[in-house]
Design a protein around this motif. Structure first.
Motif, short mmCIF file in Angstrom:
data_model
loop_
_atom_site.label_atom_id
_atom_site.label_comp_id
_atom_site.label_asym_id
_atom_site.label_seq_id
_atom_site.Cartn_x
_atom_site.Cartn_y
_atom_site.Cartn_z
N THR A 233 1.01 -1.29 -0.18
CA THR A 233 -0.05 -0.07 0.13
C THR A 233 0.87 1.11 -0.02
O THR A 233 0.70 2.48 -0.61
N THR A 294 -6.96 -3.89 -6.87
CA THR A 294 -5.43 -3.61 -6.42
C THR A 294 -4.62 -3.58 -7.72
O THR A 294 -3.97 -3.25 -8.15
N HIS A 338 -7.34 2.08 -5.98
CA HIS A 338 -6.40 1.78 -4.76
C HIS A 338 -7.02 2.08 -3.67
O HIS A 338 -6.86 1.31 -2.87
N SER A 342 -7.99 -0.63 -0.71
CA SER A 342 -7.22 -0.55 0.43
C SER A 342 -7.95 -0.65 1.56
O SER A 342 -7.62 -1.28 2.48
N SER A 346 -7.76 -3.90 4.33
CA SER A 346 -7.24 -3.35 5.77
C SER A 346 -8.53 -4.01 6.48
O SER A 346 -8.16 -4.49 7.78
N SER A 403 1.00 -7.23 -2.69
CA SER A 403 -0.29 -7.34 -2.00
C SER A 403 -1.14 -8.41 -2.16
O SER A 403 -1.79 -8.98 -1.42
#
Length: 429
Positions: A233, A294, A338, A342, A346, A403
């Protein structure tokens, strides 16, 4: 009557769906407007009226940034213990007092102490806000709320910078101090809005019955998968440094395009973000879709870098402008994907009982990129020129691979289990 009902339905559908999400989104607008007021005039105020040199200002902010970075995870741990809403109440009051305290600063030492104390709360604000969203909102609306937060922050920053232009034109100490007071007032408003939200926490489980409590979970630094996605990230977030730091210098020094194109490109990026960020989140609602997003983001960012590099070798200004516009659109699309991916990753990889500290650790990827990214990018482009863009174009896909390695769904992942329902804390807790 039907048309009126349809209009109301569309309007309602365009707003956050729950009372909690609407309050959180409004908070983002209010807080970012105040921050925009402060950021627009702070550098001039400190160097003109507070006795600091430009070097002292930069050094002080750098040290304060590192202090804030070091305390991010401990603040997240406190959010797990006392609830993100209660911690954000503390953060709001602390920030309001801190920005007023800036008005009493005279010289480097006072500035450094004040900035360090304030940055502890400034750096904690973003992960605490995400943890609050995670506690109060579930399902697709959770990511949608984060999208509203990001969109309205862009609106708030724009409004704050615009209003601050009045003080910049006046140029007096009083005018600049009004900007600081306006920022402090915004956090008092945020405090009042946060007070309207319920104090919701995950019940703390003891270890006597064999169940894993918040204090016995694996820390984020020892969770290699979470470390991997955090690092990835941080690399992908370099798109922010490209837009805010690298692009104006690249346009001015390496392309035949007029320098005013930078303003056009940044304005376009802001408008697209405000209008499109919520829409982008519609199809990113689980770990698998976030991982795909991503990858797509990395591809778009790489293509943008290649076209930015091409803009530096086009001698005809019109062609250089066209290349910059195409690259900016690709960069913005990658940035939107993104951001949305993200948030979902998360949330999905954060254990529910330790969500505060995990999200705080994840946010460190953004913070490191924000602190070190501009210096790295400027050094790279100053040494390698257009080749620097090619290096960055390779770095983005590599980050996506990292990722993917960390976010592959596996049995037992927090994001693969039904979300436990949080309960309002009792008044005696």
């Amino acid at each position: 009557m039907t048309e009126k009902t349809t209009w109301r339905t569309r309007l309602t559908g365009a707003l956050p769906a729950t009372r909690e999400s609407r309050i959180i989104a409004l908070n983002a607008l209010v807080g970012s407007t105040g921050t925009g007021l402060f950021l627009a005039g702070s550098a001039l105020y400190f160097t003109r009226f507070a006795g600091l040199t430009a070097t002292e200002l930069g050094l002080g902010l750098g040290i304060a940034g590192l202090v804030g970075l070091a305390t991010t995870v401990p603040m997240g741990r406190l959010a797990d213990r006392f609830g993100p809403r209660n911690m954000m109440l503390l953060v709001s009051i602390w920030r309001a007092v801190g920005y007023i305290a800036y008005l009493r600063v005279e010289g480097f030492t006072e500035f450094l102490v004040t900035a360090c104390l304030l940055y502890v709360m400034d750096r904690a604000g973003q992960p605490l806000n995400q943890a609050l969203v995670g506690r109060l909102i579930t399902g697709p609306e959770r990511n949608r709320t984060m999208a509203f937060v990001r969109s309205l922050r862009n609106v708030g920053f724009t409004v704050g910078f615009g209003v601050a232009g009045i003080a910049l034109n006046m140029g007096t100490a009083t005018a600049f101090q009004v900007l600081f007071l306006g920022n402090a007032l915004s956090f008092l408003v945020v405090f009042c809005l946060l007070w309207l939200l319920p104090d919701v926490r995950v019940p703390r489980k003891g270890t006597d019955d064999g169940e894993e409590g918040a204090d016995t979970l694996v820390p984020p630094l020892r969770n290699w998968r979470f470390v991997a996605v955090t690092a990835a990230t941080g690399v992908l977030f370099l798109h922010d440094a490209v837009l805010t730091v690298v692009l104006p210098l690249w346009i001015a020094d390496h392309t035949s395009a007029p320098i005013w194109m930078f303003t056009v490109l940044v304005t376009a990026n802001t408008v697209i973000t405000v209008l499109a960020q919520v829409r982008v989140t519609r199809h990113i609602d689980d770990l698998a879709s976030a991982t795909r997003a991503t990858t797509h983001s990395a591809v778009l960012l790489s293509l943008a870098c290649l076209i930015f590099a091409a803009s530096g070798v086009l001698d005809v200004p019109a062609w250089a402008v066209a290349a910059l516009v195409v690259a900016l659109l690709l960069l913005t699309a990658g940035e939107l994907l993104h951001s949305a991916s993200s948030w979902e990753i998360s949330f999905a990889l954060s254990p529910d009982a330790a969500q505060g500290r995990y999200l705080a650790f994840f946010n460190m990827g953004f913070s490191v990129a924000e602190i070190g990214g501009p210096a790295v990018m400027l050094w790279l482009l100053s040494r390698a020129g257009a080749v620097g863009w090619l290096i960055l174009a390779v770095a983005f896909p590599l980050a996506a691979v990292l990722s993917w390695a960390g976010s592959r769904p596996r049995p037992g992942d927090p994001g693969q289990q039904p979300e436990p329902s949080a309960v309002p804390a009792t008044t005696g807790s």
